[in-house]
Design a protein around this motif. Structure first.
Motif, PDB file in Angstrom:
ATOM      1  N   CYS A   1       0.838  -1.202   0.000  1.00  0.00           N
ATOM      2  CA  CYS A   1       0.000   0.000   0.000  1.00  0.00           C
ATOM      3  C   CYS A   1       0.873   1.253   0.000  1.00  0.00           C
ATOM      4  O   CYS A   1       0.590   2.217  -0.703  1.00  0.00           O
ATOM      5  CB  CYS A   1      -0.929  -0.015   1.211  1.00  0.00           C
ATOM      6  SG  CYS A   1      -1.981   1.440   1.352  1.00  0.00           S
TER       7      CYS A   1
ATOM      8  N   ASN B   1       0.611   3.785  -3.251  1.00  0.00           N
ATOM      9  CA  ASN B   1      -0.143   5.017  -3.001  1.00  0.00           C
ATOM     10  C   ASN B   1       0.688   6.165  -2.439  1.00  0.00           C
ATOM     11  O   ASN B   1       0.125   7.139  -1.923  1.00  0.00           O
ATOM     12  CB  ASN B   1      -1.310   4.705  -2.055  1.00  0.00           C
ATOM     13  CG  ASN B   1      -2.322   3.768  -2.689  1.00  0.00           C
ATOM     14  OD1 ASN B   1      -2.943   4.100  -3.690  1.00  0.00           O
ATOM     15  ND2 ASN B   1      -2.474   2.581  -2.112  1.00  0.00           N
TER      16      ASN B   1
ATOM     17  N   THR C   1      -6.508  -4.679  -5.778  1.00  0.00           N
ATOM     18  CA  THR C   1      -5.940  -3.528  -5.083  1.00  0.00           C
ATOM     19  C   THR C   1      -4.505  -3.888  -4.700  1.00  0.00           C
ATOM     20  O   THR C   1      -4.093  -5.037  -4.835  1.00  0.00           O
ATOM     21  CB  THR C   1      -6.734  -3.192  -3.809  1.00  0.00           C
ATOM     22  OG1 THR C   1      -6.708  -4.339  -2.940  1.00  0.00           O
ATOM     23  CG2 THR C   1      -8.168  -2.824  -4.128  1.00  0.00           C
TER      24      THR C   1
ATOM     25  N   CYS D   1      -7.289   5.258   2.577  1.00  0.00           N
ATOM     26  CA  CYS D   1      -7.392   4.215   1.561  1.00  0.00           C
ATOM     27  C   CYS D   1      -8.387   4.623   0.484  1.00  0.00           C
ATOM     28  O   CYS D   1      -9.509   5.025   0.776  1.00  0.00           O
ATOM     29  CB  CYS D   1      -7.836   2.905   2.204  1.00  0.00           C
ATOM     30  SG  CYS D   1      -8.480   1.676   1.058  1.00  0.00           S
TER      31      CYS D   1
ATOM     32  N   CYS E   1      -3.251  -4.163  -1.757  1.00  0.00           N
ATOM     33  CA  CYS E   1      -3.223  -5.105  -0.632  1.00  0.00           C
ATOM     34  C   CYS E   1      -3.665  -6.500  -1.052  1.00  0.00           C
ATOM     35  O   CYS E   1      -3.080  -7.502  -0.625  1.00  0.00           O
ATOM     36  CB  CYS E   1      -4.070  -4.584   0.525  1.00  0.00           C
ATOM     37  SG  CYS E   1      -5.790  -4.217   0.122  1.00  0.00           S
TER      38      CYS E   1
ATOM     39  N   CYS F   1      -7.604   1.747  -4.040  1.00  0.00           N
ATOM     40  CA  CYS F   1      -6.767   1.773  -5.250  1.00  0.00           C
ATOM     41  C   CYS F   1      -7.593   2.066  -6.501  1.00  0.00           C
ATOM     42  O   CYS F   1      -7.609   1.280  -7.453  1.00  0.00           O
ATOM     43  CB  CYS F   1      -5.992   0.467  -5.393  1.00  0.00           C
ATOM     44  SG  CYS F   1      -4.710   0.271  -4.131  1.00  0.00           S
TER      45      CYS F   1
END
Length: 1021
Positions: free
Chosen positions: A775, A779, A965, A937, A967, A940
């Protein structure tokens, strides 16, 4: 028709005798006019004799000059696309298969690149790939952009050319050959067929050469045992998916035990199917990741671990080796052993005890069981170190018997307990050269520090297991003036072949039925062969008798590796430093873990200060004649009394940023590479400041947050009894929260188009944290440092909450809570429930933005910065956010993060976002947030939209399980499943209909798009 008009850029050009105009006309490259020298200084301006007319000249022309000068960009070497390759599209990511093999972590991976810049690690999900990237593997892409990397070779601390380096070493090698001097090549475990072949050719040219393999965290005892029994230096492999009963004695197989990589197979049999799931029993000293996931955990000291192995051996083989009683643990251990006997070939026993006899006994036990999970015929080669050879090398160095020492991938001055002796020996060699990424502790004591490339800049190969061959390919041109160790070997052996061609030749000779392009494309090759292992006879009773003699004296020090830091070679990686340890939830530190009983006896305390941060006592640890002073002490539930734990990988001082120089070096206590030592501990003055992200240890009986049940109840009771639907009051009548009649929101029809959900299975989640780093990588999550973490300002979009039970089980916590009555009793009860049990049950729960369909954050945002998307995602418009933080206050899950500062290009946060090379890792599809805005979060959204657009461009519908995503794609255990619930063929749609499904804090009516699956424990013995 030609124009006779004349144009001027300034009235000054009207003056034909202007010196300024003449200068600008004649200068090909315009220099900046230094107007700031007097315009920016009041004193200079007042003292200047510049006239108003001259002042205006400069003002007018300085603008033009600055503009022209700005056109002069730096010279960038680039090759233009005459014909652009079809597979490279600017703005679209490319993926390349490669493998990491850094001596500690080995895995087949995919590397996501943008315009030739690696930015993310993904799992290689092809069949038979040895994958399962852990947190360190995911973070390794950031280590590529480490500003502390060695950027050129150094000779005696000064930059030099590679020609100088190669010729200097070559002269030393020739001198050694002429004089009969000893040459030693010291490497980490490479498991590389091409490198082994190269070293053999090097040894043939220089016959006095000896190759020594050294692992910083040794598995030499297990290697010795396998070699003695099966005749090959390797590690036995295990398939935990084939086991119904797993009995681990001190082996953290969900962590780094024998190279790790077992979590996917383990998790596949941990989800109840047809009323069955595997049973996991763990006997250990420290609370490990494996112990935290066990159904039954038995805290024991190291001597008791050895006695348990002997008891298992006696029960399985019918032997009668005399072994001491385990006291109050005897009955529990005997019940656990009965599970092994009942399961027979469906049982497996593993051990992490650092003892050759213990490992031999494991072989004997599994052979007697005919365990289907025990795979001695398919050994692993991810550890090759030899402690005896390393010890002999240190002796030879001290005696001045080594002429030339060539090292690669090792840092023994730091990682050896007698590193000072090694450093002393380096000074006695004629030449010591180390191929290294950093100017580390060993490099500063070597005459030559040869700058080595990162694995993402290198060619290579690796054989992780018998019959398995992988290719390592570069995904970026080397950033610095580096050279591979193998390239140097080729040069020293007089081989003009490039290492790429050398690897290609070895690869094609190894594989069959694949072309080189196919091999590079897939990243690996798995041979088809019949696995056999011919064990030589050995007297297991002798091994058992030796183990039975073990006695517990003083305190057992158990040295271990964290899943975040490992052996410490990525200690300069800020993602890993700020990664919360899954067990202790503490960052930026290592510490001695100690049981509550031992802490009270020593006077060790942990306490919270006014801002909620955690502080604790210091202790000194003494092993033999070595003492580590001022080691932070952390009271750890589940730690066996009479034992302490300390993690490797910290305490580095060289080749590492000041902010990363944290913790103490456990290697100083790693005498003879034995992870289990007898130690003494004493309290010392001072208090340590921990950076702990979770101070609440227990659920305090709140069973609606983590719902769980036992396998027996799961099989015999209706789901309504173990997965209770919350009730709310409607007209003073209890009504299920799922009833539309209690909904005060106006719902939308979400049955058309995509509607994204994320499923989290608490049975499969091991808490490893790979998803957390993935993550971060996807991101652009910032690193804030220890001080900010102590203020609860960490920026992780995804956290993995870890809870301990206060009683023996979480079910007992609920009973205690429900039985309390009256104010005084309730206060006393809840005060007691705050404290974890000495041997608690443990559960991990990943929590991120729940993307509520009825989101409480959306209704309170005064500027509509957060809103709900048509596809079920709770979205953030960062340029609208003014940072009121109303949304964070209104979020019951506390998953929103506030940018207290600008974390990018800010010297106060000197991590990867504060330097040009570190920012190369940033994902261009996700903006870097600024100071004063909320972030969280996004599920994504950039990934989901790319999937939709890709399918649209290809003229096809999105595949059932194509959506991912960061994760979910990083989760090798399958605990996280993402997808479109409107596509009934998708896995997430199937899971959403399961009887184990529940939502976090469901009684609030937020209707999240993230759902959890009730945890089922197979605890019955």
């Amino acid at each position: 028709m030609a124009s006779n008009k004349k144009y001027w850029t300034s009235v000054e050009e009207l003056n034909e005798n202007s010196s300024i105009v003449e200068t600008l006309r004649n200068n090909e490259f315009v220099e900046e006019i230094p107007t700031d020298e007097f315009l920016g200084d009041a004193e200079k301006l007042s003292a200047s004799s510049t006239t108003r007319r001259d002042f205006l000249k400069y003002v007018g022309f300085s603008t033009a000059a600055a503009t022209l000068a700005a056109c002069e960009g730096p010279v960038v070497k680039s090759i233009p696309y005459v014909v652009q390759p079809d597979q490279i599209i600017p703005g679209v990511a490319d993926y390349y298969a490669t493998s990491i093999a850094d001596g500690f972590d080995f895995a087949n991976v995919l590397i996501k690149t943008r315009e030739g810049r690696p930015i993310k690690v993904e799992n290689n999900n092809l069949d038979k790939a040895r994958t399962g990237a852990n947190a360190r593997v995911h973070a390794s892409v950031l280590s590529l952009y480490d500003n502390f990397r060695l950027k050129a070779p150094l000779v005696e601390g000064k930059e030099a050319s590679w020609d100088t380096v190669l010729s200097t070493v070559s002269q030393s090698l020739n001198d050694a050959q002429a004089t009969g001097g000893k040459i030693v090549v010291l490497t980490n475990t490479m498991a590389s067929p091409s490198t082994d072949k190269l070293i053999a050719e090097f040894t043939a040219k220089y016959p006095t050469t000896k190759h020594v393999v050294y692992d910083a965290v040794s598995s030499s005892k297990a290697l010795d045992a396998y070699q003695q029994v099966y005749g090959e230096r390797a590690l036995a492999d295990y398939d935990f998916a084939a086991a119904d009963v797993i009995f681990s004695v001190g082996a953290d197989f969900l962590g780094d035990w024998q190279g790790g990589g077992y979590d996917a197979a383990y998790a596949s049999n941990r989800v109840p199917k047809n009323g069955k799931m595997s049973k996991h029993i763990q006997a250990e000293s420290i609370m490990s990741l494996s112990g935290a996931n066990a159904d039954v955990r038995i805290p024991v000291n190291v001597a008791e671990q050895k006695h348990i192995l002997v008891k298992i051996y006696n029960a399985v083989t019918g032997s009668s080796v005399s072994v001491p009683s385990l006291g109050d643990k005897e009955a529990l251990v005997n019940k656990a052993i009965q599970q092994i006997l009942s399961a027979k070939s469906k049982a497996v026993v593993v051990s992490g005890i650092d003892d050759v006899d213990a490992q031999k006994l494991v072989f004997a036990i599994n052979t007697a069981l005919q365990s289907e999970a025990f795979l001695p015929g398919v050994p692993k080669f991810v550890r090759q170190g030899n402690d005896a050879d390393v010890a002999q090398l240190v002796q030879d160095l001290k005696a001045g018997q080594v002429h030339t020492l060539i090292m690669s991938g090792v840092n023994p001055v730091y990682t050896l307990a007698n590193g000072a002796d090694f450093a002393e020996g380096l000074a006695k060699t004629k030449l010591a050269v180390t191929f290294t990424l950093k100017e580390d502790e060993t490099a500063v004591h070597s005459k030559i520090a040869a700058a080595a490339p990162h694995y993402l800049e290198s060619w290579g190969d690796v054989a992780m297991a018998k019959g398995h061959y992988s290719v390592i390919q570069p995904t970026i041109r080397p950033l610095f003036d580096t050279k591979q160790f193998q390239e140097a070997l080729l040069a020293w052996t007089g081989n003009s072949t490039s290492y790429y061609d050398y690897v290609k030749a070895v690869g094609l000779a190894t594989v069959s039925g694949k072309t080189w392009n196919q091999l590079v494309h897939d990243g690996f090759y798995q041979a088809d062969y019949t696995a056999t292992a011919n064990a030589s006879s050995f007297d297991a009773n002798v091994a058992a008798g030796n183990l039975a003699k073990a006695k517990h004296q003083g305190l057992d020090l158990v040295l271990y590796t964290k899943v975040g830091m490992g052996d410490g070679q990525q200690a300069n990686n800020p993602w890993l430093q700020e990664f919360p340890d899954p067990i202790t939830r503490t960052t930026w530190d290592n510490y001695v873990t100690i049981s509550r009983a031992d802490a009270e006896a020593l006077g060790v305390k942990n306490y919270n200060v006014a801002n909620g941060a955690l502080n604790g006592s210091y202790v000194s640890i003494t092993v033999g004649d070595v003492t580590l002073d001022k080691v932070p002490a952390l009271i750890q539930p589940g730690q066996a009394a009479g034992t302490i734990g300390l993690a490797f990988g910290y305490g580095k001082q060289e080749g590492i940023q000041k902010e990363m120089q944290v913790g103490v070096s456990a290697y100083k206590l790693y005498a003879n590479q034995n992870a289990e030592q007898t130690a003494s501990v004493a309290l010392v003055s001072g208090d340590h400041e921990f950076a702990c992200v979770q101070l609440q240890k227990t659920l305090m009986g709140r069973g609606d947050i983590v719902k769980e049940t036992t396998l027996e109840v799961f099989n015999t009771k209706d789901a309504s009894e173990w997965n209770i639907i919350p009730m709310v009051s409607l007209d003073h009548q209890p009504t299920p929260v799922t009833s539309p009649s209690v909904d005060i929101w106006e719902s939308f029809d979400r049955s058309i188009g995509h509607h994204f959900n994320l499923s989290i299975d608490l049975n499969s989640c091991t808490g490893c944290g790979a998803c957390v780093i993935a993550c971060h990588s996807e991101n652009n999550v910032p690193v804030v440092g220890k001080d900010e973490v102590r203020r609860s300002r960490d920026m992780h979009w995804l956290r993995i909450d870890r809870y301990y039970s206060s009683e023996d089980t979480f079910a007992d916590d609920v009973v205690v809570k429900n039985d309390a009555s009256g104010l005084i009793e309730n206060v006393k009860t809840f005060n007691g429930l705050e404290h974890a049990n000495d041997n608690p049950q443990v559960v991990f729960q990943p929590v991120m933005c729940q993307h509520c369909n009825h989101a409480p954050c959306e209704t309170v945002c005064p500027v509509a910065a957060t809103s709900h998307g048509r596809q079920g995602q709770n979205q953030m418009a960062y340029n609208r956010c003014v940072g009121t933080r109303y949304c964070a206050n209104n979020c019951p899950y506390k998953v929103r993060r506030f940018n207290w500062f600008l974390y990018s290009e800010n010297d106060a946060f000197d991590y990867n976002m504060n330097n040009g090379i570190g920012r190369m890792v940033l994902n261009p599809d996700v903006n870097v947030r600024s100071r004063g805005v909320m972030e969280k979060c996004s599920m994504c959204i950039q990934m989901t939209q790319l999937t939709i657009l890709t399918a649209k461009r290809e003229g096809r519908p999105v595949d059932a399980n194509e959506f991912q995503t960061a994760c979910s794609s990083a989760c090798s255990t399958g605990a996280m499943t993402f997808g479109d619930v409107n596509n009934k063929a998708s896995d997430v749609a199937r899971l959403a209909e399961g009887e184990r499904v529940y939502h976090l804090l469901e009684h609030l009516g937020t209707k999240p798009n993230v759902f959890y699956n009730v945890k089922v424990r197979n605890t019955q013995l």
